[in-house]
Design a protein around this motif. Sequence first.
Motif, PDB file in Angstrom:
ATOM      1  N   VAL A  28       0.851  -1.189   0.000  1.00 50.02           N
ATOM      2  CA  VAL A  28       0.000   0.000   0.000  1.00 50.02           C
ATOM      3  C   VAL A  28       0.888   1.240   0.000  1.00 50.02           C
ATOM      4  O   VAL A  28       2.003   1.215   0.530  1.00 50.02           O
ATOM      5  CB  VAL A  28      -0.943   0.040   1.226  1.00 50.02           C
ATOM      6  N   VAL A  30       0.960   5.140   1.287  1.00 50.91           N
ATOM      7  CA  VAL A  30       0.314   5.903   2.349  1.00 50.91           C
ATOM      8  C   VAL A  30       0.776   7.353   2.315  1.00 50.91           C
ATOM      9  O   VAL A  30       1.973   7.634   2.170  1.00 50.91           O
ATOM     10  CB  VAL A  30       0.630   5.285   3.729  1.00 50.91           C
ATOM     11  N   VAL A  64      -4.265   5.907   3.663  1.00 51.29           N
ATOM     12  CA  VAL A  64      -3.936   5.096   2.483  1.00 51.29           C
ATOM     13  C   VAL A  64      -4.241   5.893   1.220  1.00 51.29           C
ATOM     14  O   VAL A  64      -5.340   6.429   1.045  1.00 51.29           O
ATOM     15  CB  VAL A  64      -4.727   3.779   2.496  1.00 51.29           C
ATOM     16  N   VAL A  67      -3.638   1.193  -3.201  1.00 44.54           N
ATOM     17  CA  VAL A  67      -3.325  -0.189  -2.817  1.00 44.54           C
ATOM     18  C   VAL A  67      -2.881  -0.960  -4.047  1.00 44.54           C
ATOM     19  O   VAL A  67      -3.329  -0.707  -5.167  1.00 44.54           O
ATOM     20  CB  VAL A  67      -4.538  -0.886  -2.158  1.00 44.54           C
ATOM     21  N   LEU A  74      -7.310  -3.300   3.010  1.00 45.01           N
ATOM     22  CA  LEU A  74      -7.233  -1.841   3.103  1.00 45.01           C
ATOM     23  C   LEU A  74      -7.725  -1.221   1.804  1.00 45.01           C
ATOM     24  O   LEU A  74      -7.676  -1.847   0.741  1.00 45.01           O
ATOM     25  CB  LEU A  74      -5.791  -1.393   3.385  1.00 45.01           C
ATOM     26  N   ALA A 147       0.584  -2.005   7.771  1.00 42.83           N
ATOM     27  CA  ALA A 147      -0.339  -0.882   7.945  1.00 42.83           C
ATOM     28  C   ALA A 147      -1.547  -1.367   8.741  1.00 42.83           C
ATOM     29  O   ALA A 147      -2.280  -2.245   8.290  1.00 42.83           O
ATOM     30  CB  ALA A 147      -0.774  -0.331   6.592  1.00 42.83           C
ATOM     31  N   LYS A 149      -5.100  -0.685  10.244  1.00 46.00           N
ATOM     32  CA  LYS A 149      -6.251   0.201  10.095  1.00 46.00           C
ATOM     33  C   LYS A 149      -6.745   0.644  11.462  1.00 46.00           C
ATOM     34  O   LYS A 149      -6.898  -0.166  12.378  1.00 46.00           O
ATOM     35  CB  LYS A 149      -7.373  -0.505   9.326  1.00 46.00           C
TER      36      LYS A 149
END
Length: 365
Positions: A28, A30, A64, A67, A74, A147, A149
């Motif tokens: 991902v 970010v 985020v 992805v 995510l 990561a 959430k």
Amino acid sequence: MRAALLASPATPLVMADVHCTDPGPGQVRVQVTNCGLCHSDLTMIDAPEMLTPTILGHEAAGIVDAVGPGVATLAPGDHVMLSPFGPCGVCYWCVRGETTLCASASSMFTGTMPDGTVPFSMDGQPVYRGLGVAGFGELTVVAASAAVKIDPDVPLEVAAVIGCAVQTGVGAVLNTAQVEEGATVLVMGLGGVGMSVVQGARLAGASRIFASDPVADRRNAAAAFGATDLLDPVDADVVAHAREATSGIGVDYAFDAAGAGPLVEAGLAATRNGGTTVMVGAPALDHTVTINPAVVYLTAEKKLLGCLYGGCNSQREVPRLLALWQSGRLDLEPMITARRPIDDINAGLDDLRASIGIRTVFNLS
């Protein structure tokens, strides 16, 4: 994107324009909003072997941005806390639950992703990903497993502090040492990690928490976090005080939260027969520890434990720590003693070198 860049070892960081790639499979990208400044960053800056140019900063949180293929946990817009460790879940260590020892964790020190690629470049040349996150840049790329959430109601600067200081310190107590209720604890070094060790000892129900640091403001802050005895190592013999205050027996647990060889030796001297010393802080590469094996084995059965990131699996620990914060049992906001824009990175480093404050958090948004 803009990033605070270490262009060469032991030099001030510079703001630079750096290219960040799209996320690959299982990754991902970010948008980093906040990143704390940890003593480990300073250790890397001063390391003569450090790969440069590199983007440091590993105590980060953000939103985020994109992805990669195969990521289903995510989505763009999710708020996340970032971990230096993105466990693969299938290696020898992961299947044993030892996720900080994951086979892919070595990338934290190589400056690359686990597959050897680098998501950053400048003028066509690679820019390394320091300490597994590269949180001193406006964008970063991490494994989806790195990561966590979080609820959008959680302030991202609070989530950032959990990223390293709180997980490492609280985890050292609850996961690595497994301090039991009623134990006596000595904490040496009261930066962000040390204060979190103090809080972890309080959460564990320690009966007495000795907190040692040469900075008076830090000692006073430690009292608010749960320390019962405040020690100035400049004026007091910490080992002698800890032993005298425990009827000559010694404390059950000692934590070196500063990353200094002499503090590890002090911990071994301060703990009781059968006691445990935990190495939590990140030491300089030239530090050594001298141990008399008779003290550890023949006469005392003392234990010395290494601790990396508090033995935390962030996907499990972050929700637990946030729940403790939300219930009022864990103090996070007071950990942040300075807030600065990322352009002031070197001023924050100056404060860290001078042991000013507990945690500086930078704003990158």
